[in-house]
Design a protein around this motif. Structure first.
Motif, PDB file in Angstrom:
ATOM      1  N   GLY A  48      -3.499   9.596   2.071  1.00  0.00           N
ATOM      2  CA  GLY A  48      -3.436   8.142   2.197  1.00  0.00           C
ATOM      3  C   GLY A  48      -2.247   7.683   3.015  1.00  0.00           C
ATOM      4  O   GLY A  48      -2.340   6.732   3.806  1.00  0.00           O
ATOM      5  N   LEU A 107      -6.526   5.295  -2.128  1.00  0.00           N
ATOM      6  CA  LEU A 107      -6.151   4.475  -3.285  1.00  0.00           C
ATOM      7  C   LEU A 107      -7.303   4.328  -4.272  1.00  0.00           C
ATOM      8  O   LEU A 107      -7.083   4.346  -5.482  1.00  0.00           O
ATOM      9  CB  LEU A 107      -5.658   3.099  -2.828  1.00  0.00           C
ATOM     10  CG  LEU A 107      -4.230   3.086  -2.300  1.00  0.00           C
ATOM     11  CD1 LEU A 107      -3.895   1.720  -1.713  1.00  0.00           C
ATOM     12  CD2 LEU A 107      -3.240   3.448  -3.397  1.00  0.00           C
ATOM     13  N   HIS A 120       1.982   7.147  -6.604  1.00  0.00           N
ATOM     14  CA  HIS A 120       1.063   8.237  -6.940  1.00  0.00           C
ATOM     15  C   HIS A 120       1.638   9.579  -6.503  1.00  0.00           C
ATOM     16  O   HIS A 120       1.516  10.576  -7.230  1.00  0.00           O
ATOM     17  CB  HIS A 120      -0.296   8.021  -6.271  1.00  0.00           C
ATOM     18  CG  HIS A 120      -1.167   7.033  -6.972  1.00  0.00           C
ATOM     19  ND1 HIS A 120      -1.770   7.284  -8.183  1.00  0.00           N
ATOM     20  CD2 HIS A 120      -1.555   5.783  -6.609  1.00  0.00           C
ATOM     21  CE1 HIS A 120      -2.503   6.242  -8.545  1.00  0.00           C
ATOM     22  NE2 HIS A 120      -2.374   5.321  -7.609  1.00  0.00           N
ATOM     23  N   ALA A 180      -2.527  11.358  -2.237  1.00  0.00           N
ATOM     24  CA  ALA A 180      -1.482  10.420  -1.822  1.00  0.00           C
ATOM     25  C   ALA A 180      -0.982  10.748  -0.421  1.00  0.00           C
ATOM     26  O   ALA A 180      -0.800   9.850   0.414  1.00  0.00           O
ATOM     27  CB  ALA A 180      -0.330  10.436  -2.825  1.00  0.00           C
ATOM     28  N   ASP A 188      -6.613   5.576  -7.946  1.00  0.00           N
ATOM     29  CA  ASP A 188      -6.723   4.637  -9.055  1.00  0.00           C
ATOM     30  C   ASP A 188      -7.784   5.086 -10.051  1.00  0.00           C
ATOM     31  O   ASP A 188      -7.633   4.896 -11.259  1.00  0.00           O
ATOM     32  CB  ASP A 188      -7.026   3.225  -8.542  1.00  0.00           C
ATOM     33  CG  ASP A 188      -5.840   2.590  -7.820  1.00  0.00           C
ATOM     34  OD1 ASP A 188      -4.698   3.049  -8.020  1.00  0.00           O
ATOM     35  OD2 ASP A 188      -6.072   1.634  -7.057  1.00  0.00           O
ATOM     36  N   TRP A 202      -6.472   4.970   3.964  1.00  0.00           N
ATOM     37  CA  TRP A 202      -5.596   4.626   2.833  1.00  0.00           C
ATOM     38  C   TRP A 202      -6.365   3.909   1.733  1.00  0.00           C
ATOM     39  O   TRP A 202      -6.054   4.090   0.565  1.00  0.00           O
ATOM     40  CB  TRP A 202      -4.345   3.886   3.277  1.00  0.00           C
ATOM     41  CG  TRP A 202      -4.427   2.458   3.717  1.00  0.00           C
ATOM     42  CD1 TRP A 202      -4.834   1.381   2.985  1.00  0.00           C
ATOM     43  CD2 TRP A 202      -4.041   1.925   4.990  1.00  0.00           C
ATOM     44  NE1 TRP A 202      -4.732   0.230   3.728  1.00  0.00           N
ATOM     45  CE2 TRP A 202      -4.242   0.538   4.964  1.00  0.00           C
ATOM     46  CE3 TRP A 202      -3.542   2.492   6.149  1.00  0.00           C
ATOM     47  CZ2 TRP A 202      -3.971  -0.289   6.042  1.00  0.00           C
ATOM     48  CZ3 TRP A 202      -3.270   1.664   7.226  1.00  0.00           C
ATOM     49  CH2 TRP A 202      -3.489   0.291   7.161  1.00  0.00           C
ATOM     50  N   GLU A 203      -7.379   3.109   2.077  1.00  0.00           N
ATOM     51  CA  GLU A 203      -8.172   2.450   1.035  1.00  0.00           C
ATOM     52  C   GLU A 203      -8.949   3.469   0.210  1.00  0.00           C
ATOM     53  O   GLU A 203      -9.018   3.350  -1.018  1.00  0.00           O
ATOM     54  CB  GLU A 203      -9.107   1.413   1.650  1.00  0.00           C
ATOM     55  CG  GLU A 203      -8.385   0.173   2.138  1.00  0.00           C
ATOM     56  CD  GLU A 203      -9.286  -0.833   2.834  1.00  0.00           C
ATOM     57  OE1 GLU A 203     -10.478  -0.516   3.103  1.00  0.00           O
ATOM     58  OE2 GLU A 203      -8.810  -1.949   3.116  1.00  0.00           O
ATOM     59  N   ARG A 256       2.342   1.811  -3.440  1.00  0.00           N
ATOM     60  CA  ARG A 256       1.368   2.360  -4.397  1.00  0.00           C
ATOM     61  C   ARG A 256       1.125   3.837  -4.137  1.00  0.00           C
ATOM     62  O   ARG A 256       1.078   4.646  -5.067  1.00  0.00           O
ATOM     63  CB  ARG A 256       0.055   1.579  -4.320  1.00  0.00           C
ATOM     64  CG  ARG A 256       0.157   0.188  -4.914  1.00  0.00           C
ATOM     65  CD  ARG A 256      -1.107  -0.613  -4.712  1.00  0.00           C
ATOM     66  NE  ARG A 256      -2.267   0.024  -5.345  1.00  0.00           N
ATOM     67  CZ  ARG A 256      -3.525  -0.284  -5.027  1.00  0.00           C
ATOM     68  NH1 ARG A 256      -3.783  -1.202  -4.115  1.00  0.00           N
ATOM     69  NH2 ARG A 256      -4.519   0.320  -5.644  1.00  0.00           N
ATOM     70  N   LEU A 257       0.968   4.205  -2.855  1.00  0.00           N
ATOM     71  CA  LEU A 257       0.736   5.607  -2.521  1.00  0.00           C
ATOM     72  C   LEU A 257       1.945   6.465  -2.880  1.00  0.00           C
ATOM     73  O   LEU A 257       1.799   7.574  -3.406  1.00  0.00           O
ATOM     74  CB  LEU A 257       0.388   5.744  -1.038  1.00  0.00           C
ATOM     75  CG  LEU A 257      -0.996   5.224  -0.646  1.00  0.00           C
ATOM     76  CD1 LEU A 257      -1.107   5.090   0.868  1.00  0.00           C
ATOM     77  CD2 LEU A 257      -2.092   6.133  -1.190  1.00  0.00           C
ATOM     78  N   ARG A 288      -3.250  -1.632  -9.571  1.00  0.00           N
ATOM     79  CA  ARG A 288      -2.032  -1.140  -8.929  1.00  0.00           C
ATOM     80  C   ARG A 288      -1.905   0.381  -8.997  1.00  0.00           C
ATOM     81  O   ARG A 288      -1.270   0.969  -8.163  1.00  0.00           O
ATOM     82  CB  ARG A 288      -0.803  -1.791  -9.584  1.00  0.00           C
ATOM     83  CG  ARG A 288      -0.631  -3.202  -9.140  1.00  0.00           C
ATOM     84  CD  ARG A 288       0.710  -3.746  -9.561  1.00  0.00           C
ATOM     85  NE  ARG A 288       1.781  -2.783  -9.512  1.00  0.00           N
ATOM     86  CZ  ARG A 288       2.517  -2.485  -8.452  1.00  0.00           C
ATOM     87  NH1 ARG A 288       2.271  -3.049  -7.312  1.00  0.00           N
ATOM     88  NH2 ARG A 288       3.494  -1.615  -8.530  1.00  0.00           N
ATOM     89  N   GLY A 289      -2.461   1.014  -9.986  1.00  0.00           N
ATOM     90  CA  GLY A 289      -2.374   2.449 -10.073  1.00  0.00           C
ATOM     91  C   GLY A 289      -1.037   2.967 -10.574  1.00  0.00           C
ATOM     92  O   GLY A 289      -0.756   4.136 -10.503  1.00  0.00           O
ATOM     93  N   VAL A 299       0.847  -1.204   0.000  1.00  0.00           N
ATOM     94  CA  VAL A 299       0.000   0.000   0.000  1.00  0.00           C
ATOM     95  C   VAL A 299       0.877   1.246   0.000  1.00  0.00           C
ATOM     96  O   VAL A 299       0.646   2.183  -0.773  1.00  0.00           O
ATOM     97  CB  VAL A 299      -0.957  -0.015   1.218  1.00  0.00           C
ATOM     98  CG1 VAL A 299      -1.659   1.329   1.379  1.00  0.00           C
ATOM     99  CG2 VAL A 299      -1.964  -1.140   1.086  1.00  0.00           C
TER     100      VAL A 299
END
Length: 113
Positions: A74, A98, A41, A71, A102, A94-95, A37-38, A111-112, A34
């Motif tokens: 998150g 995302l 972004h 971001a 995304d 955070w969900e 991914r953040l 995944r973004g 996570v």
């Protein structure tokens, strides 16, 4: 001016001091995938802001800053402090970030990247 040695142990876990300025650290409860991914972004938002500013594209600057802000929220660096949130609130934060990030890519939850 705040210096790193001015912070107690708990505060050092919450804040990073750079040049006398406090910056909120990312939420340590974030799972590695996570956080990655953040951060992806976040990097794309920052890069996009610079590129859009060079082009003089105010609309693209705003969009890139929006990505950066989502971001950072998150990651727990903005908004309600992560240390004041329950585990469920932190996960929801955070969900949600995302999901919104995304969606900016039309990814809808992948995944973004």
């Amino acid at each position: 001016m705040t210096e790193p040695e001015d912070l107690d142990e708990v505060e050092q876990q919450r804040w990073l001091v750079v040049g006398g300025r406090r910056w909120r650290r990312q939420d340590p409860a974030l799972p590695e995938d996570v956080a990655a991914r953040l951060k992806s972004h976040l990097g794309r938002g920052r890069s996009g802001t610079g590129a859009a500013r060079k082009r003089g594209d105010d609309e693209a600057v705003a969009a890139a800053r929006h990505r950066t802000g989502l971001a950072k929220h998150g990651l727990g660096e903005r908004g309600d402090p992560w240390w004041d949130q329950s585990d469920d609130e932190r996960r929801e934060r955070w969900e949600q970030a995302l999901t919104e990030l995304d969606a900016l890519d039309g990814d809808g939850g992948g995944r973004g990247d």
